[in-house]
Design a protein around this motif. Structure first.
Motif, mmCIF file in Angstrom:
data_model
loop_
_atom_site.group_PDB
_atom_site.id
_atom_site.type_symbol
_atom_site.label_atom_id
_atom_site.label_comp_id
_atom_site.label_asym_id
_atom_site.label_seq_id
_atom_site.Cartn_x
_atom_site.Cartn_y
_atom_site.Cartn_z
ATOM 1 N N THR A 28 0.826 -1.205 0.000
ATOM 2 C CA THR A 28 0.000 0.000 0.000
ATOM 3 C C THR A 28 0.859 1.253 0.000
ATOM 4 O O THR A 28 0.597 2.203 -0.756
ATOM 5 C CB THR A 28 -0.937 -0.003 1.219
ATOM 6 N N ILE A 29 1.896 1.267 0.832
ATOM 7 C CA ILE A 29 2.784 2.435 0.894
ATOM 8 C C ILE A 29 3.501 2.636 -0.440
ATOM 9 O O ILE A 29 3.545 3.752 -0.966
ATOM 10 C CB ILE A 29 3.792 2.286 2.050
ATOM 11 N N LEU A 30 4.046 1.567 -0.994
ATOM 12 C CA LEU A 30 4.779 1.692 -2.255
ATOM 13 C C LEU A 30 3.857 2.091 -3.410
ATOM 14 O O LEU A 30 4.246 2.892 -4.268
ATOM 15 C CB LEU A 30 5.524 0.392 -2.567
ATOM 16 N N GLU A 31 2.639 1.553 -3.438
ATOM 17 C CA GLU A 31 1.680 1.929 -4.490
ATOM 18 C C GLU A 31 1.286 3.401 -4.371
ATOM 19 O O GLU A 31 1.170 4.102 -5.388
ATOM 20 C CB GLU A 31 0.439 1.051 -4.425
ATOM 21 N N ALA A 32 1.094 3.874 -3.133
ATOM 22 C CA ALA A 32 0.736 5.286 -2.929
ATOM 23 C C ALA A 32 1.882 6.193 -3.377
ATOM 24 O O ALA A 32 1.653 7.227 -4.021
ATOM 25 C CB ALA A 32 0.400 5.541 -1.465
ATOM 26 N N MET A 33 3.108 5.806 -3.058
ATOM 27 C CA MET A 33 4.268 6.601 -3.477
ATOM 28 C C MET A 33 4.394 6.587 -5.005
ATOM 29 O O MET A 33 4.636 7.628 -5.625
ATOM 30 C CB MET A 33 5.546 6.067 -2.826
ATOM 31 N N ASN A 34 4.221 5.419 -5.602
ATOM 32 C CA ASN A 34 4.304 5.287 -7.054
ATOM 33 C C ASN A 34 3.247 6.153 -7.734
ATOM 34 O O ASN A 34 3.545 6.893 -8.682
ATOM 35 C CB ASN A 34 4.135 3.818 -7.436
ATOM 36 N N SER A 35 2.023 6.083 -7.242
ATOM 37 C CA SER A 35 0.930 6.851 -7.824
ATOM 38 C C SER A 35 1.192 8.353 -7.719
ATOM 39 O O SER A 35 0.951 9.109 -8.673
ATOM 40 C CB SER A 35 -0.374 6.489 -7.104
ATOM 41 N N MET A 37 4.106 9.863 -7.503
ATOM 42 C CA MET A 37 5.208 10.234 -8.396
ATOM 43 C C MET A 37 4.750 10.275 -9.856
ATOM 44 O O MET A 37 5.155 11.156 -10.606
ATOM 45 C CB MET A 37 6.373 9.249 -8.248
ATOM 46 N N VAL A 38 3.894 9.337 -10.247
ATOM 47 C CA VAL A 38 3.376 9.320 -11.623
ATOM 48 C C VAL A 38 2.603 10.603 -11.905
ATOM 49 O O VAL A 38 2.678 11.164 -13.001
ATOM 50 C CB VAL A 38 2.492 8.069 -11.851
ATOM 51 N N ARG A 39 1.874 11.118 -10.900
ATOM 52 C CA ARG A 39 1.123 12.366 -11.058
ATOM 53 C C ARG A 39 2.020 13.596 -10.953
ATOM 54 O O ARG A 39 1.549 14.717 -11.097
ATOM 55 C CB ARG A 39 0.012 12.436 -10.002
ATOM 56 N N GLY A 40 3.312 13.400 -10.670
ATOM 57 C CA GLY A 40 4.249 14.513 -10.605
ATOM 58 C C GLY A 40 4.359 15.152 -9.237
ATOM 59 O O GLY A 40 4.967 16.201 -9.091
ATOM 60 N N HIS A 41 3.792 14.533 -8.210
ATOM 61 C CA HIS A 41 3.832 15.088 -6.865
ATOM 62 C C HIS A 41 5.174 14.798 -6.201
ATOM 63 O O HIS A 41 5.878 13.858 -6.559
ATOM 64 C CB HIS A 41 2.711 14.505 -6.000
ATOM 65 N N ARG A 42 5.474 15.585 -5.193
ATOM 66 C CA ARG A 42 6.697 15.417 -4.405
ATOM 67 C C ARG A 42 6.327 14.696 -3.117
ATOM 68 O O ARG A 42 5.298 14.974 -2.514
ATOM 69 C CB ARG A 42 7.268 16.796 -4.081
ATOM 70 N N ILE A 43 7.173 13.761 -2.699
ATOM 71 C CA ILE A 43 6.947 13.012 -1.466
ATOM 72 C C ILE A 43 8.082 13.353 -0.514
ATOM 73 O O ILE A 43 9.259 13.220 -0.869
ATOM 74 C CB ILE A 43 6.942 11.494 -1.723
ATOM 75 N N GLU A 44 7.732 13.808 0.686
ATOM 76 C CA GLU A 44 8.753 14.154 1.673
ATOM 77 C C GLU A 44 8.537 13.320 2.930
ATOM 78 O O GLU A 44 7.451 13.330 3.510
ATOM 79 C CB GLU A 44 8.685 15.630 2.029
ATOM 80 N N ILE A 45 9.562 12.607 3.340
ATOM 81 C CA ILE A 45 9.535 11.817 4.567
ATOM 82 C C ILE A 45 10.601 12.404 5.471
ATOM 83 O O ILE A 45 11.803 12.231 5.223
ATOM 84 C CB ILE A 45 9.788 10.320 4.287
#
Length: 105
Positions: A28-35, A37-45
């Protein structure tokens, strides 16, 4: 470490999670991150780093065998920038790594 190692670590650390639950959580976490990124969003942890999408313009390259010019098309590429805590942890000498990890818990 690969995906199955991560699932095993998660199920070992949290006894209430079964192996299947841990696999679902990781997926679930990896799919959410993948999705994202595909939409061009930035993910910050925080404390780990940030994932973003960079845009590479088209450019001329060379075929390494023949030396002939080749056009390299524009592309969107994933990019990871490690956070300060991760950079500092990776830079520690090997004998200092175990105490640093136990302090983070």
């Amino acid at each position: 470490m690969n995906r199955s190692d991560l699932v095993q670590l998660l199920s070992d650390r949290f006894s209430q999670l079964t192996q299947g639950d841990a696999e679902t959580a990781v997926s679930t976490i990896l799919e959410a991150m993948n999705s994202a990124m595909v939409r061009g969003h930035r993910i910050e942890i925080r404390g780990f780093g940030s994932f973003s999408v960079i845009h590479r313009a088209s450019r001329m390259g060379r075929n390494p065998r023949s030396g002939a010019p080749v056009e390299i098309p524009a592309a969107r590429m994933p990019h990871f920038k490690p956070g300060k805590a991760l950079r500092e942890a990776v830079d520690l000498p090997a004998d200092e790594v175990a105490p640093a990890q136990s302090q983070a818990k």
